[in-house]
Design a protein around this motif. Structure first.
Motif, PDB file in Angstrom:
ATOM      1  N   ASP A   1       8.913   7.853 -11.669  1.00 10.89           N
ATOM      2  CA  ASP A   1       9.722   8.942 -11.861  1.00 10.89           C
ATOM      3  C   ASP A   1      10.486   9.022 -10.435  1.00 10.89           C
ATOM      4  N   TRP A   2      11.434   8.819 -10.401  1.00  5.42           N
ATOM      5  CA  TRP A   2      12.476   8.517  -9.176  1.00  5.42           C
ATOM      6  C   TRP A   2      12.625   9.708  -8.487  1.00  5.42           C
ATOM      7  N   ALA A   3      12.808  10.883  -9.277  1.00  4.06           N
ATOM      8  CA  ALA A   3      13.273  12.405  -8.931  1.00  4.06           C
ATOM      9  C   ALA A   3      11.907  12.856  -8.143  1.00  4.06           C
ATOM     10  N   ARG A   4      10.687  12.481  -8.675  1.00  8.59           N
ATOM     11  CA  ARG A   4       9.482  12.858  -8.129  1.00  8.59           C
ATOM     12  C   ARG A   4       9.074  12.056  -6.762  1.00  8.59           C
ATOM     13  N   ILE A   5       9.604  10.899  -6.783  1.00  5.65           N
ATOM     14  CA  ILE A   5       9.518  10.179  -5.410  1.00  5.65           C
ATOM     15  C   ILE A   5      10.410  10.792  -4.376  1.00  5.65           C
ATOM     16  N   GLU A   6      11.728  11.334  -4.746  1.00  7.67           N
ATOM     17  CA  GLU A   6      12.263  11.620  -3.893  1.00  7.67           C
ATOM     18  C   GLU A   6      11.942  13.239  -3.205  1.00  7.67           C
TER      19      GLU A   6
ATOM     20  N   LEU B   1      -1.510   6.564   0.693  1.00  8.94           N
ATOM     21  CA  LEU B   1      -0.426   6.612  -0.328  1.00  8.94           C
ATOM     22  C   LEU B   1       0.973   6.865   0.391  1.00  8.94           C
ATOM     23  N   TYR B   2       1.788   5.912   0.206  1.00  9.73           N
ATOM     24  CA  TYR B   2       3.010   6.277   1.195  1.00  9.73           C
ATOM     25  C   TYR B   2       4.333   6.237   0.208  1.00  9.73           C
ATOM     26  N   PHE B   3       5.293   6.663   0.944  1.00  6.98           N
ATOM     27  CA  PHE B   3       6.715   6.569   0.425  1.00  6.98           C
ATOM     28  C   PHE B   3       7.504   5.592   1.301  1.00  6.98           C
ATOM     29  N   VAL B   4       7.362   4.461   1.144  1.00  8.31           N
ATOM     30  CA  VAL B   4       8.106   3.202   2.021  1.00  8.31           C
ATOM     31  C   VAL B   4       9.317   2.983   1.568  1.00  8.31           C
ATOM     32  N   ASP B   5      10.443   3.209   2.389  1.00 12.54           N
ATOM     33  CA  ASP B   5      11.785   2.799   1.682  1.00 12.54           C
ATOM     34  C   ASP B   5      11.873   1.516   1.533  1.00 12.54           C
ATOM     35  N   LEU B   6      11.594   0.557   2.200  1.00 17.50           N
ATOM     36  CA  LEU B   6      11.572  -0.755   2.125  1.00 17.50           C
ATOM     37  C   LEU B   6      11.076  -1.424   0.778  1.00 17.50           C
ATOM     38  N   LEU B   7       9.681  -0.667   0.409  1.00 20.00           N
ATOM     39  CA  LEU B   7       9.147  -1.174  -0.529  1.00 20.00           C
ATOM     40  C   LEU B   7       9.620  -0.415  -1.893  1.00 20.00           C
ATOM     41  N   LEU B   8      10.025   0.667  -1.731  1.00 22.93           N
ATOM     42  CA  LEU B   8      10.499   1.201  -3.091  1.00 22.93           C
ATOM     43  C   LEU B   8      11.838   0.676  -3.419  1.00 22.93           C
ATOM     44  N   ASP B   9      12.570   0.294  -2.412  1.00 21.94           N
ATOM     45  CA  ASP B   9      13.962  -0.560  -2.758  1.00 21.94           C
ATOM     46  C   ASP B   9      13.470  -1.800  -3.606  1.00 21.94           C
ATOM     47  N   GLY B  10      12.657  -2.338  -3.068  1.00 20.75           N
ATOM     48  CA  GLY B  10      12.207  -3.479  -4.061  1.00 20.75           C
ATOM     49  C   GLY B  10      11.766  -3.348  -5.324  1.00 20.75           C
ATOM     50  N   LEU B  11      11.096  -2.287  -5.460  1.00 28.57           N
ATOM     51  CA  LEU B  11      10.587  -1.483  -6.773  1.00 28.57           C
ATOM     52  C   LEU B  11      11.818  -1.266  -7.674  1.00 28.57           C
TER      53      LEU B  11
ATOM     54  N   GLU C   1      -2.350  -4.033 -12.200  1.00 30.28           N
ATOM     55  CA  GLU C   1      -2.041  -5.473 -12.729  1.00 30.28           C
ATOM     56  C   GLU C   1      -0.636  -5.979 -12.460  1.00 30.28           C
ATOM     57  N   THR C   2       0.517  -5.068 -12.653  1.00 30.92           N
ATOM     58  CA  THR C   2       1.696  -5.603 -12.325  1.00 30.92           C
ATOM     59  C   THR C   2       1.800  -5.420 -10.790  1.00 30.92           C
ATOM     60  N   GLY C   3       0.996  -5.039 -10.092  1.00 36.61           N
ATOM     61  CA  GLY C   3       1.341  -4.687  -8.552  1.00 36.61           C
ATOM     62  C   GLY C   3       2.109  -3.541  -8.055  1.00 36.61           C
ATOM     63  N   VAL C   4       2.558  -2.603  -9.179  1.00 38.67           N
ATOM     64  CA  VAL C   4       3.077  -1.361  -8.678  1.00 38.67           C
ATOM     65  C   VAL C   4       2.414  -0.721  -7.829  1.00 38.67           C
ATOM     66  N   SER C   5       1.150  -0.597  -7.910  1.00 42.45           N
ATOM     67  CA  SER C   5       0.172   0.162  -7.148  1.00 42.45           C
ATOM     68  C   SER C   5       0.262  -0.185  -5.561  1.00 42.45           C
ATOM     69  N   GLY C   6       0.586  -1.588  -5.424  1.00 46.18           N
ATOM     70  CA  GLY C   6       0.619  -1.808  -4.046  1.00 46.18           C
ATOM     71  C   GLY C   6       1.712  -1.394  -3.160  1.00 46.18           C
ATOM     72  N   VAL C   7       2.797  -0.930  -3.884  1.00 53.62           N
ATOM     73  CA  VAL C   7       4.212  -0.424  -3.411  1.00 53.62           C
ATOM     74  C   VAL C   7       3.730   0.777  -2.664  1.00 53.62           C
ATOM     75  N   PHE C   8       2.739   1.654  -3.213  1.00 52.92           N
ATOM     76  CA  PHE C   8       2.592   3.017  -2.430  1.00 52.92           C
ATOM     77  C   PHE C   8       1.097   2.823  -1.783  1.00 52.92           C
ATOM     78  N   PHE C   9       0.289   1.538  -2.284  1.00 55.81           N
ATOM     79  CA  PHE C   9      -0.887   1.677  -1.193  1.00 55.81           C
ATOM     80  C   PHE C   9      -0.716  -0.053  -0.704  1.00 55.81           C
ATOM     81  N   PRO C  10      -0.177  -0.229   0.205  1.00 53.77           N
ATOM     82  CA  PRO C  10       0.165  -1.660   0.578  1.00 53.77           C
ATOM     83  C   PRO C  10      -0.617  -2.270   1.606  1.00 53.77           C
TER      84      PRO C  10
ATOM     85  N   ALA D   1      11.521  -5.662 -11.799  1.00 51.34           N
ATOM     86  CA  ALA D   1      11.234  -5.571 -13.190  1.00 51.34           C
ATOM     87  C   ALA D   1      10.588  -4.257 -13.545  1.00 51.34           C
ATOM     88  N   HIS D   2      10.078  -3.551 -12.574  1.00 51.06           N
ATOM     89  CA  HIS D   2       9.310  -2.180 -12.923  1.00 51.06           C
ATOM     90  C   HIS D   2       9.814  -0.950 -12.490  1.00 51.06           C
ATOM     91  N   ALA D   3      11.186  -1.163 -12.509  1.00 46.74           N
ATOM     92  CA  ALA D   3      11.818  -0.059 -11.999  1.00 46.74           C
ATOM     93  C   ALA D   3      11.589   1.303 -12.678  1.00 46.74           C
TER      94      ALA D   3
END
Length: 444
Positions: A404-409, A384-394, A322-331, A398-400
């Motif tokens: 869990d940013w440590a898990r993403i790293e 399922l991706y870890f795209v720097d550009l999209l992660l920077d936007g996240l 609903e918030t679009g956060v899933s699209g950061v990882f599945f764009p 508003a949904h930062a």
């Protein structure tokens, strides 16, 4: 299982094409369908040509992919005609004389120069639907690409004949053979360029013969959706491997993606296994009456659920979508139609008279929005991706705090995961051409 009778399948295929053509011509008010195979394109300020790509409207009729300057003419009530250019040429290899299971279905005229074709094409261009690119024009025979004709043919091309499905099955077998070679080369420690060469060698197809440019991505490169750079040197630490690569057979394509972990007991392998299991459930949704958009949205829920299980996502899957956060990882979209073209035409067609079925709001990259019906062939490719550009936007949005940013790293060095199969919709259970080819070759 007995080998299929290709000649019989092809005869039925031509019959279907003739029926579709007659209806399409009636819609457009034309007497003839005229289809050039296409011509060579040359580089600006140079005499070098680009790799030739046959007109897909041409190869729908004949399994010829390297015969520029040829033509197909379809007139209802008559046998199809092939005007076949076999030039006098000592600079290049000349196409061989037509031969094979398809030849008896055509009246074939062999010409020696492109201009000779004009004498064998319909006399009145105004009565012709001519489908092709502008540079294929031959005097007053110039492509007009009438919308009414194209809308009808493109819409119905989504429904594959048994012959077409068999050609795609053959392409899948070649692709799987090459994918196995690529995986073995990755596990030997090779770099992207050498993996690519191993793939081409196993497929027995040069890069320009493949249906699209190979995506061969090690480590973080797997986060680039269309990564085609092919580093020449192997990385010091080869952690992960994503390969999206197809193969061609008689003008038809397969499209296969797999992802591998160097450490098959590690957490990234577990993440691959979770995506693979979810992907199989999505493939099982390829059934007559299913809205393809539903599969795409369900895929977002599934990917978000995996992210939650692995401690990457803090939101519920529903909230993530609903918030679009899933699209950061599945764009990207869940897939597309496939056949004569990797991204086959007619994916948004509302009917064979035109119109567009919209994409779901907030999902601009989906390439297919139709309701599935028997005979359609689609890809299913969750990612399922870890795209720097999209992660920077996240991170800056508003949904930062949704992740869990440590898990993403921990996962960023692996780039990402994509798994893709080609699946046939039937009146009953779907047929997974990709998994079937892997099973035939010895494993899933």
């Amino acid at each position: 299982m007995p080998a299929p009778d290709i000649a019989s399948l092809y005869a039925s295929h031509v019959s279907v094409l003739q029926q579709r053509t007659e209806r399409a011509l009636d819609r457009g008010g034309f007497d003839h369908l005229v289809v050039p195979s296409g011509t060579l394109h040359y580089q600006l300020f140079d005499d070098r040509d680009y790799p030739y790509a046959v007109n897909p409207q041409f190869k729908a009729w004949v399994p010829l992919t390297q015969t520029p300057g040829s033509w197909v003419v379809i007139t209802p009530g008559q046998r199809p005609k092939l005007v076949y250019l076999q030039p006098f040429d000592y600079w290049h290899v000349v196409p061989e004389a037509p031969a094979g299971y398809w030849v008896p279905h055509f009246d074939i005229v062999v010409i020696r120069t492109p201009d000779e074709a004009r004498a064998h094409l319909p006399k009145d261009p105004a009565r012709c639907a001519i489908l092709g690119e502008a540079q294929s024009a031959l005097g007053d025979i110039a492509p007009n690409n009438p919308p009414a004709v194209l809308q009808y043919l493109d819409y119905h091309r989504a429904y594959k004949t048994s012959y077409e499905i068999e050609m795609m099955r053959m392409a899948s077998r070649i692709g799987v053979r090459a994918h196995r070679a690529a995986e073995a080369t990755f596990r030997s420690g090779a770099g992207e360029f050498d993996i690519h060469l191993a793939y081409c060698a196993a497929a027995r197809q040069d890069a320009v013969e493949l249906p699209y440019r190979n995506i061969v991505a090690l480590n973080e490169h797997g986060a680039v959706l269309h990564y085609t750079e092919l580093d020449r040197d192997a990385p010091t630490d080869s952690r992960s491997f994503l390969i999206d690569a197809g193969a061609s057979y008689a003008g038809y394509a397969c499209d296969i993606t797999r992802t591998y972990a160097r450490d098959t007991s590690g957490e990234f392998q577990q993440l691959i296994d979770a995506v693979d299991a979810a992907q199989l459930r999505m493939c099982a949704q390829v059934r007559a009456g299913t809205d393809y958009r539903r599969i795409h949205l369900d895929a977002h829920l599934a990917i978000a659920g995996i992210l939650r299980v692995f401690g990457i996502l803090k939101l519920s899957p529903e909230s993530a979508v609903e918030t679009g956060v899933s699209g950061v990882f599945f764009p990207h979209g869940i897939g597309h139609g496939i056949g004569l073209q990797v991204h086959d035409v007619g994916g948004f067609a509302e009917s064979d008279r035109g119109g567009t079925i919209p994409k779901p709001e907030g999902h601009p990259y989906l390439r297919l929005t139709r309701t599935l019906e028997a005979g359609m062939v689609v890809t299913i490719e969750p990612g399922l991706y870890f795209v720097d550009l999209l992660l920077d936007g996240l991170r800056g949005g508003a949904h930062a705090d949704a992740v869990d940013w440590a898990r993403i790293e921990q996962f960023r060095p692996f780039g990402g995961i994509r798994i893709e199969d080609d699946v046939v919709c039937t009146e009953a259970d779907p047929i997974n051409l990709t998994r079937d080819a892997y099973a035939e070759s010895g494993a899933g």
